[in-house]
Design a protein around this motif. Structure first.
Motif, PDB file in Angstrom:
ATOM      1  N   LYS A  75       0.828  -1.207   0.000  1.00  0.00           N
ATOM      2  CA  LYS A  75       0.000   0.000   0.000  1.00  0.00           C
ATOM      3  C   LYS A  75       0.865   1.261   0.000  1.00  0.00           C
ATOM      4  N   LYS A 103      -8.147   1.564  -5.361  1.00  0.00           N
ATOM      5  CA  LYS A 103      -7.175   1.599  -4.266  1.00  0.00           C
ATOM      6  C   LYS A 103      -7.771   2.144  -2.968  1.00  0.00           C
ATOM      7  N   ASN A 146      -1.166   7.249  -4.502  1.00  0.00           N
ATOM      8  CA  ASN A 146      -1.215   6.877  -3.077  1.00  0.00           C
ATOM      9  C   ASN A 146      -0.016   7.408  -2.287  1.00  0.00           C
TER      10      ASN A 146
END
Length: 298
Positions: A75, A103, A146
């Protein structure tokens, strides 16, 4: 220095093919790393293993401190290991919104990342209208959504024209300046030399070198000199210098292979002490291509 990734004695076999053969290295925060090797050397397989899309045969790898699962660690990773794959009838923004939904992250970074890859003005254009270079840049924007601690790129300039290659390299350099660690796989010596600080060299699955680019596998530089003195005397004097491992005359100039700590001023003073004036004196760093050939020739 924070360690983001540790790989220990990694092996991957596909039947009789030993695609990754006892590979070990570490990735530390804040640098640009290159995995360099020809097609079939094990670069993509190694990336596939650490991204959990290829199962290892043996060995280990640990993300971050090793106390979190690979699933959780990923992640914090951004990666492009295949051709950009977006919906052709959707705009750049809509494609990135879809990535955010998948995501489970907010949309707040979309415009920032589009600007970072020089696509903000084309945010409402359909993906089908993009050139190959633009598609690759959109993929990089997608991998950055991210806010990853490390960005992984597999052959990021493959198939691009010179302009597209230049744009991708500039973007990689700009991303690295923000503190994001980058790991890229490439078969292009020029690419690694221009954007990477560290390099891991693979050949037929085996690791030949891991360390700084400028120290790769060879410990000598080249000094070029020219003088009107007779060849016999110059040759005799050069053979007396500690640190000169090899020398030869190329047309009017002498080419010396010297230890890295041998400086031009030392060579100049040596000849002055022997009443010889040099009309030409320069030191040339060994190019990555020469270092790579030196390694793989072994």
């Amino acid at each position: 220095m924070d360690t983001l990734l540790t790989i220990e004695h990694l092996h991957k076999k596909f039947g009789s093919l030993h695609a990754v053969n006892d590979v070990s290295f570490t990735i530390n925060k804040g640098s640009v790393y290159g995995i360099l090797g020809p097609n079939g050397s094990g670069k993509s397989t190694t990336l596939g293993i650490i991204l959990n899309v290829v199962n290892k045969t043996s060995g280990n790898f640990f993300w971050f401190d090793g106390n979190i699962s690979t699933h959780e660690a990923l992640k914090k990773v951004g990666a492009i290991i295949e051709r950009p794959n977006f919906y052709p009838y959707m705009t750049a923004v809509d494609n990135l919104k879809l990535v955010c939904k998948i995501k489970n992250i907010s949309y707040e970074n979309i415009e920032k990342r589009l600007e970072q890859v020089n696509l903000l003005e084309r945010k409402d254009s359909k993906f089908s209208t993009f050139s190959l270079g633009m598609k690759q840049r959109l993929a990089i924007a997608s991998a950055l959504l991210n806010d990853p601690e490390i960005l992984i790129l597999d052959e990021p300039t493959n198939g691009l024209d010179p302009k597209g290659i230049h744009e991708i390299r500039q973007i990689i350099q700009q991303i690295s300046k923000t503190g994001t660690t980058i790991l890229l796989a490439s078969h292009l010596l020029d690419e690694v030399e221009k954007v990477c600080d560290h390099v891991i060299v693979l050949q037929k699955g085996k690791m030949l070198y891991s360390g700084p680019v400028d120290e790769m596998g060879i410990h000598s530089d080249t000094i070029i000199i020219e003088t009107a003195e007779k060849d016999e005397r110059v040759s005799k004097l050069l053979s007396q210098i500690n640190g000169v491992s090899k020398f030869e005359k190329d047309q009017e100039k002498w080419v010396l292979d010297v230890d890295k700590d041998i400086e031009t001023k030392f060579i100049n003073q040596f000849f002055i002490d022997h009443d010889i004036i040099l009309s030409h004196l320069e030191k040339r760093k060994t190019k990555l291509e020469e270092k790579f050939l030196h390694l793989t020739d072994k």
